[in-house]
Design a protein around this motif. Structure first.
Motif, PDB file in Angstrom:
ATOM      1  N   SER A   1       0.876  -1.268  -0.079  1.00 47.31           N
ATOM      2  CA  SER A   1       0.064   0.032   0.026  1.00 47.31           C
ATOM      3  C   SER A   1       0.894   1.177  -0.130  1.00 47.31           C
ATOM      4  O   SER A   1       0.649   2.265  -0.616  1.00 47.31           O
ATOM      5  CB  SER A   1      -0.793  -0.066   1.166  1.00 47.31           C
TER       6      SER A   1
ATOM      7  N   GLY B   1       0.855   3.908  -2.792  1.00 46.46           N
ATOM      8  CA  GLY B   1       0.573   5.354  -2.579  1.00 46.46           C
ATOM      9  C   GLY B   1       1.664   6.346  -2.756  1.00 46.46           C
ATOM     10  O   GLY B   1       1.415   7.520  -3.476  1.00 46.46           O
TER      11      GLY B   1
ATOM     12  N   GLN C   1       2.012   5.609   9.671  1.00 45.59           N
ATOM     13  CA  GLN C   1       1.295   6.688   9.733  1.00 45.59           C
ATOM     14  C   GLN C   1       1.772   7.904  10.501  1.00 45.59           C
ATOM     15  O   GLN C   1       1.793   9.191   9.758  1.00 45.59           O
ATOM     16  CB  GLN C   1      -0.251   6.528  10.616  1.00 45.59           C
TER      17      GLN C   1
ATOM     18  N   SER D   1       3.046  11.566   8.819  1.00 45.80           N
ATOM     19  CA  SER D   1       2.404  12.919   9.163  1.00 45.80           C
ATOM     20  C   SER D   1       3.405  13.583   9.945  1.00 45.80           C
ATOM     21  O   SER D   1       3.379  15.058  10.317  1.00 45.80           O
ATOM     22  CB  SER D   1       1.255  12.768   9.963  1.00 45.80           C
TER      23      SER D   1
ATOM     24  N   ARG E   1       4.197  11.866   0.954  1.00 42.48           N
ATOM     25  CA  ARG E   1       2.974  12.299   0.782  1.00 42.48           C
ATOM     26  C   ARG E   1       2.855  13.589  -0.409  1.00 42.48           C
ATOM     27  O   ARG E   1       2.115  13.599  -1.345  1.00 42.48           O
ATOM     28  CB  ARG E   1       2.093  12.766   1.718  1.00 42.48           C
TER      29      ARG E   1
ATOM     30  N   GLY F   1      -4.924   4.119  -1.045  1.00 43.18           N
ATOM     31  CA  GLY F   1      -4.542   5.532  -0.497  1.00 43.18           C
ATOM     32  C   GLY F   1      -4.489   5.453   0.885  1.00 43.18           C
ATOM     33  O   GLY F   1      -4.275   6.660   1.204  1.00 43.18           O
ATOM     34  N   SER F   2      -5.072   4.510   1.748  1.00 42.62           N
ATOM     35  CA  SER F   2      -5.112   4.677   3.159  1.00 42.62           C
ATOM     36  C   SER F   2      -4.653   3.516   4.023  1.00 42.62           C
ATOM     37  O   SER F   2      -5.037   2.415   3.342  1.00 42.62           O
ATOM     38  CB  SER F   2      -6.513   5.004   3.516  1.00 42.62           C
TER      39      SER F   2
ATOM     40  N   TRP G   1      -4.871   2.793   7.135  1.00 44.42           N
ATOM     41  CA  TRP G   1      -6.177   2.345   7.969  1.00 44.42           C
ATOM     42  C   TRP G   1      -7.081   1.293   7.317  1.00 44.42           C
ATOM     43  O   TRP G   1      -7.537   0.274   7.545  1.00 44.42           O
ATOM     44  CB  TRP G   1      -6.804   3.420   8.397  1.00 44.42           C
ATOM     45  N   GLY G   2      -7.183   1.798   5.848  1.00 44.40           N
ATOM     46  CA  GLY G   2      -8.146   0.943   4.982  1.00 44.40           C
ATOM     47  C   GLY G   2      -7.373  -0.145   4.533  1.00 44.40           C
ATOM     48  O   GLY G   2      -8.140  -1.319   4.578  1.00 44.40           O
TER      49      GLY G   2
ATOM     50  N   SER H   1      -3.166  16.953  -1.012  1.00 43.29           N
ATOM     51  CA  SER H   1      -3.561  16.319   0.370  1.00 43.29           C
ATOM     52  C   SER H   1      -2.957  16.664   1.621  1.00 43.29           C
ATOM     53  O   SER H   1      -3.276  16.098   2.685  1.00 43.29           O
ATOM     54  CB  SER H   1      -3.414  14.818   0.007  1.00 43.29           C
TER      55      SER H   1
END
Lengths: 287, 342, 242
Positions: free
Chosen positions: A25, A29, A156, A160, A169, A235-236, A238-239, C96
């Motif tokens: 992922s 991404g 994650q 961030s 990102r 794109g996530s 958590w998904g 984003s």
């Protein structure tokens, strides 16, 4: 009660799938690369750990740590030396390169270790479990789920809170402008691949502790990881975790009724998501 | 073939637009001669030669289909083994119904194309790399469904019936001709398809998909046609595999290895050139035969060469040939020749 | 402002766009605290010039010097580290990321200087309240402001501004240009591309007019009369001369 146990086992299995899927992922991404050798790189890690445990005095946990570090370095080099070049050789190049790598890895492993199945022996830990009535929660299953959660939370936070993570990102949004604000895209991409390989190495080793493995099981891991990513929505991270759990649950619950249909059930869940919620999948592709 | 159109080149101020060159016409004649020669081979050489050529023809057929799909249609699939398997099992099923297995190969092509319709509805929801893995999952679904069928032999597979009353020599020769026909038809189908409307649409898409759509090109239909043709070709090739082996085993016939072969051949030979798969298949076949005693090392070597080609020689071996000589055996595009140079 | 130090010097630059030569034999200098505008019709090669200075497009001939250092062959990110910052055409924020994250990406190279989050927020005070908002939710003018601040966060020696006024209301454009003096105070130089000729003449120290990739007119706005600028812009003077 049996069904409840199947649900619990499905969650534990789903945790392992999520751990496999996290790196896939991330790479998709950040770089829009689907690494078809992803599963095989996990298998390579399992063999490396096996060699370390059998030929050195390292205990299993230390072998795991060493293998993760080696995988991270290998990931950085893989991106810088091979994948980065393929990114500028046309849209099919990364697909072809990673597919070629997958075939190479599988066959080299077969030449080196034969097609026999192996397992990574963790002694009594492998069979230890918490028993709650009829439900048994294996330590290994919990380990997989725990590592999946830790990896996803960790990545994650990295994305961030750190400058390089933020730049990943940013580069995913607009690679050219990322270089215009000073990012060396090759370095940022290589760090992302490095993280992806470290996490899939963990997944490969946890898998190797849970069940036997052979040189060619990487394809199956790739498919499961891919399904988890698509089911969870692109794109996530958590998904991806949810997708992994969904896949694990589908396989485990159907497997409770008929073990022969377990894998088919996972595939059908994937196809159902594809048929019913395609917009999420298409949207992430457009840049 | 629509030769009348090509023999009347449009002349405009010292240039003329045409598809073929003298070189390509000679090349085409040469190819026809080679085919005729190959067709006569069972009368001349030992059976061991023709039976190994069956493998080459199967590889040419499959690789041509993958090239059509990925090189011209932009759909890189890792799931064409779905149709290899479906084609193989169709021949088995047809034989059970009393249909001659050689005729069954044609049925296999047809049935593969029919199943490709609903499959494409799902698979076309994915783009790019995701299409690739998605088609692989779909191939796995087909394998798992076939395994559930007892009449098809379940997980352990089955033997092919219906050829037992045929003599060995006659059967080998017939298998060889069937493989040759399938390979020739696959290559020719790609050629004819690309010279026509579909080819024009795909070229427009390759240059700029959004502009092509805006100009009214029905992109999806063009892609779907290519996908169906490719499925039919792989189905026929799968049928040949089963007729040649006289048995089927689900894991082997649905193996992703087929896709690996197709991809390696096309990438090494030259993706996006109809000649590419021919050249690539010969290279692949030669390496496979030459390194037969060294286990899977030929596959490792091919993987290395294919991955390296993809990065450093994206147009493959035939791309090098075209670059150096301008030779096109299958002219699907148009070329501009100076007419004022004598 | 007596004999200010040269920041950016371009000598005999050719830039190709595929087969096409988009910029030909271009030379210009931008000094500290100076604003130089490149004007010209669509396709005159203005944006190509800026993209080449930033390092996105390679120069086929000539050189680019930053504070006397030759940067012509350096990759984009190294040029940013040395002090070339860009505000790309069409803003191109990271959609984003939040406003604050967008600004922070500008500080990726950690160049020392007066600009940091607090300083750029002072330039456009509304950003303070909206720093947690996704940048894709901002209006065009707000996005342009963030894009400028993102570039400033790298504490540049030279700021490249590409089509600042594109798609913005005149009153918003005026507000953007009002920030210029504050930006120049920090000691950097500004090279900008502008289609709005009157804006360029009013706000800058030096104007270069490009036609088909060549400088056809240059000088301080005070020395140029409107007519000759118009003629250069549309390529009328060439026909008269030839």
């Amino acid at each position: 009660m049996g069904l409840l146990n199947a649900v619990v086992q499905g969650v534990l299995l789903g945790g392992l799938y999520a751990l496999y899927a996290a790196g896939l992922s991330l790479m998709f991404g950040v770089m829009r690369i689907v690494n078809l050798a992803h599963g095989d790189l996990g298998v390579v890690a399992a063999y490396v750990a096996l060699v370390l445990v059998t030929h050195t005095f390292l205990p299993v946990w230390a072998a795991v740590v060493v293998t993760v570090l080696l995988s991270a370095v290998a990931g950085y080099l893989l991106q810088r030396l091979l994948l980065q070049r393929s990114l500028s050789s046309g849209p099919l190049a990364t697909l072809l390169v990673t597919f070629g790598l997958s075939v190479i890895l599988q066959n080299v492993l077969q030449e080196l270790f034969s097609a026999d199945t192996r397992s990574l022996d963790t002694g009594t830990f492998a069979t230890a479990a918490i028993h709650l009535g009829e439900i048994s929660v294996s330590y290994l299953g919990l380990l997989g789920l725990g590592l999946a959660l830790a990896t996803i939370v960790g990545v994650q936070l990295y994305l961030s809170r750190t400058a390089t993570g933020r730049m990943m990102r940013a580069a995913s949004d607009d690679p050219e402008v990322a270089t215009l604000v000073g990012a060396d895209a090759r370095h940022v991409y290589a760090v992302a691949t490095s993280i992806a390989l470290a996490s899939v190495a963990l997944a490969g080793m946890v898998f190797a502790m849970r069940s036997s493995f052979s040189p060619t099981i990487g394809s199956m891991s790739l498919i499961f990881a891919f399904e988890a990513v698509v089911i969870g929505g692109l794109g996530s991270l958590w998904g991806t975790l949810l997708g992994g759990l969904g896949l694990g649950l589908a396989q485990s619950i159907v497997g409770y009724y008929d073990p022969a249909d377990s894998i088919l059930a996972g595939h059908l869940l994937f196809l159902a998501v594809l048929a019913l919620r395609p917009q999420g999948i298409l949207a992430a592709r457009g840049t | 073939m629509s030769t009348t159109r090509e023999t009347a080149p449009r002349v405009s101020g010292g240039f003329r637009v045409r598809r073929d060159s003298r070189l390509s016409r000679y090349g085409m004649l040469g190819l026809v001669a080679v085919c005729i020669g190959l067709a006569g081979l069972p009368y001349v050489v030992y059976e061991s030669v023709t039976s190994s050529l069956v493998t080459l023809f199967v590889l040419i057929a499959m690789a041509s289909m993958w090239n059509l799909l990925a090189g011209f249609g932009g759909m890189a699939s890792i799931g064409q083994q779905a149709y290899v398997g479906i084609g193989g099992y169709t021949v088995i099923w047809a034989a059970d119904q009393g249909i001659n297995p050689f005729l069954g190969i044609a049925v296999a092509a047809l049935f593969s194309a029919v199943l490709a319709v609903p499959t494409s509805l799902l698979a076309f929801r994915l783009r790019g790399d995701y299409f690739a893995v998605g088609t692989w999952v779909i191939a796995e679904v087909y394998r798992l469904l076939v395994i559930k069928s007892d009449s098809l032999g379940g997980p352990s597979g089955r033997a092919l019936t219906g050829l037992s009353d045929m003599g060995l020599t006659a059967r080998n020769a017939a298998t060889y001709w069937a493989a040759l026909v399938v390979a020739v038809v696959c290559v020719a189908a790609g050629y004819l398809l690309l010279r026509g409307r579909v080819g024009l649409s795909l070229t427009a898409v390759r240059d700029d998909e959004i502009a092509a759509r805006a100009a009214g090109v029905d992109v999806t239909t063009a892609k779907r046609i290519v996908y169906l043709v490719s499925a039919a070709g792989c189905g026929a090739a799968g049928g040949v595999v089963v007729v040649d082996a006289l048995s089927i085993q689900p894991t082997a016939i649905f193996s992703v290895q087929w896709s690996a072969y197709m991809i390696f051949i096309v990438v090494i030979g030259g993706i996006g050139y109809l000649e590419g798969p021919l050249l690539g298949a010969v290279v692949f076949f030669a390496l496979q035969q030459y390194l037969a005693d060294y286990g899977t090392w030929y596959l490792i070597l091919l993987g290395v060469v294919a991955a390296a080609s993809a990065v450093w020689m994206p147009r493959g071996l035939w791309g090098q040939v075209v670059h150096r000589t301008g030779l096109r055996l299958f002219p699907v595009g148009y070329r501009l020749d100076r007419t004022d140079q004598q | 402002m007596n004999s200010p130090q040269t920041c950016l010097e371009i000598r005999g630059l050719d830039v190709h766009h595929g087969q096409l030569r988009a910029v030909t034999d271009l030379s210009l200098t931008v000094a500290e605290r100076q604003v130089v505008a490149v004007i010209g019709a669509n396709g005159a090669g203005k944006s190509t010039l800026l993209r080449c200075v930033a390092g996105i497009l390679p120069a086929s001939r000539g050189e680019i010097l930053l504070d006397g250092v030759d940067v012509t062959r350096l990759p984009t990110h190294r040029r940013v580290a040395l002090g070339i910052a860009s505000v790309p055409e069409g803003r191109r924020l990271f959609g984003s990321l939040t406003v604050e994250e967008n600004l922070r990406t500008g500080a990726y190279r950690h160049r020392a200087g007066p600009w940091d989050l607090a300083a750029v927020t002072e330039l456009f005070p509304w950003m303070a309240d909206r720093r947690r908002q996704r940048s894709s939710q901002l209006s065009g003018g707000e996005q342009q402001a963030v894009a400028i601040c993102r570039a400033l966060m790298s504490n540049p020696r030279v700021l490249l501004l590409d089509e600042l006024s594109l798609g913005l209301a005149p009153v918003v454009v005026t507000r953007m240009y009002e920030a210029l003096p504050r930006i120049l105070e920090s000691g950097c130089a500004v090279l900008l591309v502008e289609q709005d000729v009157s804006k360029a003449l009013a706000m800058t120290d030096q104007v270069h007019c490009l036609l088909e990739g060549r400088t056809v007119l240059s000088g301080a706005p005070a020395d140029l009369d409107r007519k000759s600028v118009e003629a250069a812009y549309f390529g009328i003077d060439r026909r008269e001369a030839g």
